[in-house]
Design a protein around this motif. Sequence first.
Motif, PDB file in Angstrom:
ATOM      1  N   LYS A 134       0.821  -1.192   0.000  1.00 37.96           N
ATOM      2  CA  LYS A 134       0.000   0.000   0.000  1.00 37.96           C
ATOM      3  C   LYS A 134       0.869   1.261   0.000  1.00 37.96           C
ATOM      4  CE  LYS A 134      -4.389   1.203   1.996  1.00 37.96           C
ATOM      5  NZ  LYS A 134      -5.295   1.050   3.101  1.00 37.96           N
ATOM      6  N   SER A 135       1.978   1.258   0.697  1.00 34.78           N
ATOM      7  CA  SER A 135       2.862   2.414   0.734  1.00 34.78           C
ATOM      8  C   SER A 135       3.559   2.625  -0.612  1.00 34.78           C
ATOM      9  CB  SER A 135       3.892   2.270   1.851  1.00 34.78           C
ATOM     10  OG  SER A 135       4.732   1.174   1.588  1.00 34.78           O
ATOM     11  N   LYS A 136       3.878   1.526  -1.299  1.00 36.17           N
ATOM     12  CA  LYS A 136       4.491   1.649  -2.635  1.00 36.17           C
ATOM     13  C   LYS A 136       3.496   2.281  -3.601  1.00 36.17           C
ATOM     14  CE  LYS A 136       7.844  -2.080  -2.725  1.00 36.17           C
ATOM     15  NZ  LYS A 136       8.257  -3.311  -3.411  1.00 36.17           N
ATOM     16  N   LEU A 137       2.247   1.905  -3.514  1.00 41.61           N
ATOM     17  CA  LEU A 137       1.219   2.452  -4.393  1.00 41.61           C
ATOM     18  C   LEU A 137       1.026   3.942  -4.116  1.00 41.61           C
ATOM     19  CD1 LEU A 137      -0.672   1.530  -6.621  1.00 41.61           C
ATOM     20  CD2 LEU A 137      -2.422   1.161  -4.897  1.00 41.61           C
ATOM     21  N   ARG A 138       1.043   4.342  -2.845  1.00 45.41           N
ATOM     22  CA  ARG A 138       0.911   5.757  -2.490  1.00 45.41           C
ATOM     23  C   ARG A 138       2.150   6.536  -2.934  1.00 45.41           C
ATOM     24  NH1 ARG A 138      -1.628   5.670   3.594  1.00 45.41           N
ATOM     25  NH2 ARG A 138      -3.643   4.832   2.987  1.00 45.41           N
ATOM     26  N   PHE A 139       3.275   5.890  -3.035  1.00 42.87           N
ATOM     27  CA  PHE A 139       4.504   6.549  -3.479  1.00 42.87           C
ATOM     28  C   PHE A 139       4.523   6.683  -5.006  1.00 42.87           C
ATOM     29  CE2 PHE A 139       8.944   6.227  -4.887  1.00 42.87           C
ATOM     30  CZ  PHE A 139       9.450   7.370  -4.281  1.00 42.87           C
ATOM     31  N   ILE A 140       4.091   5.661  -5.716  1.00 44.77           N
ATOM     32  CA  ILE A 140       4.189   5.627  -7.180  1.00 44.77           C
ATOM     33  C   ILE A 140       3.026   6.357  -7.856  1.00 44.77           C
ATOM     34  CG2 ILE A 140       4.135   4.088  -9.169  1.00 44.77           C
ATOM     35  CD1 ILE A 140       5.729   2.089  -7.571  1.00 44.77           C
ATOM     36  N   LEU A 141       1.829   6.258  -7.313  1.00 45.32           N
ATOM     37  CA  LEU A 141       0.640   6.778  -7.976  1.00 45.32           C
ATOM     38  C   LEU A 141       0.707   8.279  -8.281  1.00 45.32           C
ATOM     39  CD1 LEU A 141      -1.917   5.586  -9.088  1.00 45.32           C
ATOM     40  CD2 LEU A 141      -3.056   6.127  -6.947  1.00 45.32           C
ATOM     41  N   PRO A 142       1.103   9.158  -7.381  1.00 47.96           N
ATOM     42  CA  PRO A 142       1.170  10.585  -7.733  1.00 47.96           C
ATOM     43  C   PRO A 142       2.202  10.880  -8.818  1.00 47.96           C
ATOM     44  CG  PRO A 142       1.252  10.328  -5.353  1.00 47.96           C
ATOM     45  CD  PRO A 142       1.337   8.962  -5.954  1.00 47.96           C
ATOM     46  N   ARG A 143       3.329  10.187  -8.740  1.00 52.70           N
ATOM     47  CA  ARG A 143       4.358  10.388  -9.764  1.00 52.70           C
ATOM     48  C   ARG A 143       3.891   9.870 -11.122  1.00 52.70           C
ATOM     49  NH1 ARG A 143       6.570  10.165  -5.040  1.00 52.70           N
ATOM     50  NH2 ARG A 143       8.496  11.276  -4.542  1.00 52.70           N
ATOM     51  N   LEU A 144       3.223   8.750 -11.126  1.00 50.36           N
ATOM     52  CA  LEU A 144       2.690   8.186 -12.365  1.00 50.36           C
ATOM     53  C   LEU A 144       1.628   9.111 -12.956  1.00 50.36           C
ATOM     54  CD1 LEU A 144       2.852   5.718 -14.206  1.00 50.36           C
ATOM     55  CD2 LEU A 144       1.057   4.665 -12.823  1.00 50.36           C
ATOM     56  N   LEU A 145       0.807   9.666 -12.101  1.00 51.88           N
ATOM     57  CA  LEU A 145      -0.215  10.607 -12.554  1.00 51.88           C
ATOM     58  C   LEU A 145       0.429  11.867 -13.118  1.00 51.88           C
ATOM     59  CD1 LEU A 145      -3.267  11.122 -12.699  1.00 51.88           C
ATOM     60  CD2 LEU A 145      -3.098  12.193 -10.456  1.00 51.88           C
ATOM     61  N   ALA A 146       1.461  12.389 -12.477  1.00 52.32           N
ATOM     62  CA  ALA A 146       2.148  13.592 -12.950  1.00 52.32           C
ATOM     63  C   ALA A 146       2.828  13.343 -14.290  1.00 52.32           C
ATOM     64  CB  ALA A 146       3.164  14.055 -11.918  1.00 52.32           C
ATOM     65  N   VAL A 147       3.490  12.199 -14.417  1.00 59.89           N
ATOM     66  CA  VAL A 147       4.155  11.871 -15.684  1.00 59.89           C
ATOM     67  C   VAL A 147       3.124  11.702 -16.790  1.00 59.89           C
ATOM     68  CG1 VAL A 147       5.500  10.084 -16.856  1.00 59.89           C
ATOM     69  CG2 VAL A 147       6.212  10.886 -14.614  1.00 59.89           C
ATOM     70  N   THR A 148       2.000  11.076 -16.469  1.00 64.00           N
ATOM     71  CA  THR A 148       0.945  10.888 -17.455  1.00 64.00           C
ATOM     72  C   THR A 148       0.393  12.236 -17.903  1.00 64.00           C
ATOM     73  OG1 THR A 148       0.360   8.793 -16.426  1.00 64.00           O
ATOM     74  CG2 THR A 148      -1.259   9.761 -17.901  1.00 64.00           C
ATOM     75  N   LEU A 149       0.170  13.154 -16.984  1.00 61.11           N
ATOM     76  CA  LEU A 149      -0.318  14.479 -17.344  1.00 61.11           C
ATOM     77  C   LEU A 149       0.697  15.251 -18.184  1.00 61.11           C
ATOM     78  CD1 LEU A 149      -2.122  15.615 -14.073  1.00 61.11           C
ATOM     79  CD2 LEU A 149      -3.154  15.006 -16.257  1.00 61.11           C
ATOM     80  N   LEU A 150       1.978  15.142 -17.831  1.00 56.69           N
ATOM     81  CA  LEU A 150       3.012  15.827 -18.613  1.00 56.69           C
ATOM     82  C   LEU A 150       3.097  15.285 -20.032  1.00 56.69           C
ATOM     83  CD1 LEU A 150       5.915  16.281 -16.040  1.00 56.69           C
ATOM     84  CD2 LEU A 150       4.513  18.052 -17.100  1.00 56.69           C
ATOM     85  N   ILE A 151       3.060  13.984 -20.170  1.00 60.32           N
ATOM     86  CA  ILE A 151       3.117  13.376 -21.504  1.00 60.32           C
ATOM     87  C   ILE A 151       1.868  13.740 -22.301  1.00 60.32           C
ATOM     88  CG2 ILE A 151       3.069  11.176 -22.740  1.00 60.32           C
ATOM     89  CD1 ILE A 151       4.954  10.081 -20.604  1.00 60.32           C
ATOM     90  N   GLY A 152       0.715  13.759 -21.642  1.00 60.56           N
ATOM     91  CA  GLY A 152      -0.523  14.153 -22.328  1.00 60.56           C
ATOM     92  C   GLY A 152      -0.484  15.589 -22.786  1.00 60.56           C
ATOM     93  N   ALA A 184       2.230  17.386 -23.408  1.00 62.67           N
ATOM     94  CA  ALA A 184       3.230  17.500 -24.482  1.00 62.67           C
ATOM     95  C   ALA A 184       2.664  16.983 -25.807  1.00 62.67           C
ATOM     96  CB  ALA A 184       4.487  16.733 -24.105  1.00 62.67           C
ATOM     97  N   SER A 185       1.964  15.863 -25.750  1.00 68.33           N
ATOM     98  CA  SER A 185       1.391  15.336 -26.993  1.00 68.33           C
ATOM     99  C   SER A 185       0.293  16.255 -27.519  1.00 68.33           C
ATOM    100  CB  SER A 185       0.858  13.919 -26.776  1.00 68.33           C
ATOM    101  OG  SER A 185      -0.223  13.931 -25.871  1.00 68.33           O
ATOM    102  N   PHE A 186      -0.464  16.901 -26.633  1.00 70.01           N
ATOM    103  CA  PHE A 186      -1.488  17.854 -27.067  1.00 70.01           C
ATOM    104  C   PHE A 186      -0.853  19.059 -27.761  1.00 70.01           C
ATOM    105  CE2 PHE A 186      -4.323  21.487 -26.201  1.00 70.01           C
ATOM    106  CZ  PHE A 186      -5.441  21.045 -26.900  1.00 70.01           C
ATOM    107  N   VAL A 187       0.229  19.563 -27.191  1.00 70.91           N
ATOM    108  CA  VAL A 187       0.924  20.709 -27.787  1.00 70.91           C
ATOM    109  C   VAL A 187       1.490  20.321 -29.158  1.00 70.91           C
ATOM    110  CG1 VAL A 187       2.953  22.207 -27.551  1.00 70.91           C
ATOM    111  CG2 VAL A 187       1.408  21.871 -25.622  1.00 70.91           C
ATOM    112  N   LEU A 188       2.096  19.149 -29.250  1.00 67.10           N
ATOM    113  CA  LEU A 188       2.628  18.697 -30.541  1.00 67.10           C
ATOM    114  C   LEU A 188       1.510  18.513 -31.565  1.00 67.10           C
ATOM    115  CD1 LEU A 188       5.403  16.163 -29.483  1.00 67.10           C
ATOM    116  CD2 LEU A 188       5.678  18.411 -30.520  1.00 67.10           C
ATOM    117  N   PHE A 189       0.355  18.021 -31.126  1.00 65.62           N
ATOM    118  CA  PHE A 189      -0.793  17.846 -32.009  1.00 65.62           C
ATOM    119  C   PHE A 189      -1.252  19.198 -32.547  1.00 65.62           C
ATOM    120  CE2 PHE A 189      -5.463  17.823 -32.336  1.00 65.62           C
ATOM    121  CZ  PHE A 189      -5.608  16.917 -33.370  1.00 65.62           C
TER     122      PHE A 189
END
Length: 95
Positions: free
Chosen positions: A2-20, A22-27
Amino acid sequence: MKSKLRFILPRLLAVTLLIGAASFVLFIVFKLLLAVAAIAGLVFLAGKIMGKNRFRGKWKTDGPQQGIMPQEFSGYDAPVSPYKTAAPLTIVPIR
């Protein structure tokens, strides 16, 4: 786990938003470039068609013409070529 999920989930969400983002800007940039290229092509095509019609209209002037030249060029003298022209071949006798 559970602690690993709480550690990874915000970072995964932030990376996903950044990639999204960036791809929107490129589009958007790609679509703008595509639109500019399409507009430039249409302007070029329209200019070519208008230029063709303008040229065709200029040569169909009304009124008397000298030969095939329109009236605008009636007083036009052809330029003299700066290159020497070849003299006709002659036979020179040698004694």
